[in-house]
Motif scaffolding. Structure first.
Motif, PDB file in Angstrom:
ATOM      1  N   MET A   1       9.456  -8.908  -0.726  1.00  0.00           N
ATOM      2  CA  MET A   1       9.125  -7.557  -1.206  1.00  0.00           C
ATOM      3  C   MET A   1       8.104  -7.671  -2.341  1.00  0.00           C
ATOM      4  O   MET A   1       8.315  -8.399  -3.304  1.00  0.00           O
ATOM      5  CB  MET A   1      10.391  -6.859  -1.710  1.00  0.00           C
ATOM      6  N   THR A   2       6.987  -6.992  -2.198  1.00  0.00           N
ATOM      7  CA  THR A   2       5.940  -7.058  -3.212  1.00  0.00           C
ATOM      8  C   THR A   2       6.170  -6.025  -4.311  1.00  0.00           C
ATOM      9  O   THR A   2       6.890  -5.049  -4.131  1.00  0.00           O
ATOM     10  CB  THR A   2       4.564  -6.824  -2.574  1.00  0.00           C
ATOM     11  N   VAL A   3       5.526  -6.282  -5.465  1.00  0.00           N
ATOM     12  CA  VAL A   3       5.630  -5.377  -6.606  1.00  0.00           C
ATOM     13  C   VAL A   3       4.241  -4.844  -6.913  1.00  0.00           C
ATOM     14  O   VAL A   3       3.300  -5.609  -7.136  1.00  0.00           O
ATOM     15  CB  VAL A   3       6.209  -6.104  -7.839  1.00  0.00           C
ATOM     16  N   GLY A   4       4.089  -3.516  -6.910  1.00  0.00           N
ATOM     17  CA  GLY A   4       2.785  -2.910  -7.136  1.00  0.00           C
ATOM     18  C   GLY A   4       2.505  -2.678  -8.605  1.00  0.00           C
ATOM     19  O   GLY A   4       3.409  -2.410  -9.397  1.00  0.00           O
ATOM     20  N   CYS A   5       1.253  -2.788  -8.974  1.00  0.00           N
ATOM     21  CA  CYS A   5       0.836  -2.502 -10.347  1.00  0.00           C
ATOM     22  C   CYS A   5       0.841  -0.992 -10.550  1.00  0.00           C
ATOM     23  O   CYS A   5       0.298  -0.247  -9.726  1.00  0.00           O
ATOM     24  CB  CYS A   5      -0.566  -3.065 -10.593  1.00  0.00           C
ATOM     25  N   PRO A   6       1.442  -0.508 -11.624  1.00  0.00           N
ATOM     26  CA  PRO A   6       1.503   0.934 -11.863  1.00  0.00           C
ATOM     27  C   PRO A   6       0.157   1.551 -12.269  1.00  0.00           C
ATOM     28  O   PRO A   6       0.026   2.775 -12.269  1.00  0.00           O
ATOM     29  CB  PRO A   6       2.518   1.051 -13.004  1.00  0.00           C
ATOM     30  N   SER A   7      -0.838   0.699 -12.602  1.00  0.00           N
ATOM     31  CA  SER A   7      -2.126   1.220 -13.067  1.00  0.00           C
ATOM     32  C   SER A   7      -3.252   1.047 -12.058  1.00  0.00           C
ATOM     33  O   SER A   7      -4.365   1.555 -12.265  1.00  0.00           O
ATOM     34  CB  SER A   7      -2.526   0.553 -14.386  1.00  0.00           C
ATOM     35  N   CYS A   8      -3.021   0.310 -10.974  1.00  0.00           N
ATOM     36  CA  CYS A   8      -4.031   0.138  -9.936  1.00  0.00           C
ATOM     37  C   CYS A   8      -3.338  -0.107  -8.598  1.00  0.00           C
ATOM     38  O   CYS A   8      -2.122  -0.016  -8.503  1.00  0.00           O
ATOM     39  CB  CYS A   8      -4.995  -1.002 -10.287  1.00  0.00           C
ATOM     40  N   THR A   9      -4.106  -0.473  -7.590  1.00  0.00           N
ATOM     41  CA  THR A   9      -3.538  -0.613  -6.246  1.00  0.00           C
ATOM     42  C   THR A   9      -3.119  -2.039  -5.910  1.00  0.00           C
ATOM     43  O   THR A   9      -2.646  -2.291  -4.801  1.00  0.00           O
ATOM     44  CB  THR A   9      -4.557  -0.133  -5.199  1.00  0.00           C
ATOM     45  N   ARG A  10      -3.306  -2.978  -6.796  1.00  0.00           N
ATOM     46  CA  ARG A  10      -2.974  -4.367  -6.494  1.00  0.00           C
ATOM     47  C   ARG A  10      -1.467  -4.564  -6.392  1.00  0.00           C
ATOM     48  O   ARG A  10      -0.679  -3.898  -7.079  1.00  0.00           O
ATOM     49  CB  ARG A  10      -3.549  -5.300  -7.552  1.00  0.00           C
ATOM     50  N   GLU A  11      -1.084  -5.518  -5.546  1.00  0.00           N
ATOM     51  CA  GLU A  11       0.332  -5.838  -5.369  1.00  0.00           C
ATOM     52  C   GLU A  11       0.545  -7.328  -5.601  1.00  0.00           C
ATOM     53  O   GLU A  11      -0.352  -8.150  -5.357  1.00  0.00           O
ATOM     54  CB  GLU A  11       0.804  -5.449  -3.965  1.00  0.00           C
ATOM     55  N   PHE A  12       1.757  -7.669  -6.046  1.00  0.00           N
ATOM     56  CA  PHE A  12       2.075  -9.054  -6.394  1.00  0.00           C
ATOM     57  C   PHE A  12       3.428  -9.443  -5.794  1.00  0.00           C
ATOM     58  O   PHE A  12       4.242  -8.586  -5.428  1.00  0.00           O
ATOM     59  CB  PHE A  12       2.102  -9.214  -7.920  1.00  0.00           C
ATOM     60  N   ASP A  13       3.603 -10.762  -5.717  1.00  0.00           N
ATOM     61  CA  ASP A  13       4.829 -11.276  -5.084  1.00  0.00           C
ATOM     62  C   ASP A  13       6.064 -11.079  -5.950  1.00  0.00           C
ATOM     63  O   ASP A  13       7.182 -11.007  -5.443  1.00  0.00           O
ATOM     64  CB  ASP A  13       4.673 -12.770  -4.750  1.00  0.00           C
ATOM     65  N   ASP A  14       5.881 -11.025  -7.264  1.00  0.00           N
ATOM     66  CA  ASP A  14       7.042 -10.824  -8.138  1.00  0.00           C
ATOM     67  C   ASP A  14       6.643  -9.994  -9.352  1.00  0.00           C
ATOM     68  O   ASP A  14       5.461  -9.784  -9.632  1.00  0.00           O
ATOM     69  CB  ASP A  14       7.641 -12.167  -8.578  1.00  0.00           C
ATOM     70  N   ARG A  15       7.662  -9.531 -10.074  1.00  0.00           N
ATOM     71  CA  ARG A  15       7.442  -8.640 -11.216  1.00  0.00           C
ATOM     72  C   ARG A  15       6.717  -9.342 -12.362  1.00  0.00           C
ATOM     73  O   ARG A  15       5.884  -8.743 -13.053  1.00  0.00           O
ATOM     74  CB  ARG A  15       8.780  -8.087 -11.703  1.00  0.00           C
ATOM     75  N   GLU A  16       7.023 -10.632 -12.583  1.00  0.00           N
ATOM     76  CA  GLU A  16       6.400 -11.354 -13.686  1.00  0.00           C
ATOM     77  C   GLU A  16       4.893 -11.474 -13.498  1.00  0.00           C
ATOM     78  O   GLU A  16       4.111 -11.296 -14.437  1.00  0.00           O
ATOM     79  CB  GLU A  16       7.036 -12.744 -13.820  1.00  0.00           C
ATOM     80  N   ALA A  17       4.453 -11.752 -12.251  1.00  0.00           N
ATOM     81  CA  ALA A  17       3.015 -11.851 -11.972  1.00  0.00           C
ATOM     82  C   ALA A  17       2.337 -10.506 -12.202  1.00  0.00           C
ATOM     83  O   ALA A  17       1.208 -10.432 -12.731  1.00  0.00           O
ATOM     84  CB  ALA A  17       2.800 -12.325 -10.542  1.00  0.00           C
TER      85      ALA A  17
END
Length: 229
Positions: A1-17
């Protein structure tokens, strides 16, 4: 499950990244959310700012408030609500009422020695530790005062103060001896130097008749040694 950036459209593998990206790219650090466990359903949830963090949702808040037992305080007669798990044995609405009730307890007689005392807690049955210990012992206690202090001092290895307190618990208000009387009796018996229990038991093991002469010929010491009542 990816985690999206609240300020842009990028997504990451975990919350820390995602948090590292947000701090570097958008110049703002994201505070790690505070986690708590719902008091009603037991599920873990993120605590919203400004809330107590006890319940995960409004439905759980409402259900928890409905699932309460109403009780009446024994001190102030006011009604109060508690969780069912806390209801058993609950008598007061708070610590103030509990303390006030304790101060108003009536005097009572010690179940061991009969002395009247003012309990500091409502569960107190004995006026002192000596009485409680005597009530719980399974060792035989003779009626003869000399034999009693001899057993307490010689066989159990109590010092003079402890012997005085224990004989007082056994004999009660009418027959108990003063401290000076206890000391005098021990000195008259020739044991005032205090025998330790281990010393007496070693003497008996070496020569069973070594302590055969007990006060007034009472054989309670022999019952004590054998563990009989």
């Amino acid at each position: 499950m990816t985690v999206g950036c609240p300020s842009c459209t990028r997504e990451f593998d975990d919350r820390e990244a995602m948090r590292i990206h947000h701090a570097r790219t958008h110049g703002e650090s994201l505070v790690e959310p505070e986690l708590s466990t719902c008091d009603h359903c037991g599920e873990e949830f993120e605590v919203s700012p400004g809330t107590e963090g006890k319940y995960c949702s409004r439905s759980c808040t409402g259900a928890a408030k409905r699932n309460r037992e109403t009780m009446t305080c024994e001190n102030c007669d006011e009604e109060f609500e508690v969780k069912p798990s806390d209801a058993d044995g609950r008598r007061f609405c708070g610590n103030d009422c509990r303390s006030e009730s304790m101060r108003e307890l009536d005097d009572r007689d010690c179940e061991m020695c009969g002395q009247t005392f003012r309990p500091s807690r409502d569960s107190r049955r004995y006026c002192c530790r000596a009485c409680r210990f005597e009530a719980e012992t399974s060792k035989p206690r003779p009626d003869d005062p000399d034999m009693l202090v001899w057993l307490l001092y010689v066989y159990e290895g109590h010092n003079k103060t402890e012997t005085y307190r224990r004989q007082r618990a056994v004999l009660g208000n009418e027959d108990r001896m003063y401290r000076s009387e206890v000391v005098e009796r021990l000195e008259d018996m020739g044991v005032a130097g205090r025998f330790a229990s281990e010393t007496v038991n070693n003497a008996l093991a070496a020569d069973p008749s070594a302590l055969e002469e007990a006060p007034d010929g009472d054989d309670t010491w022999r019952q004590y040694q054998e563990g009989s009542s």
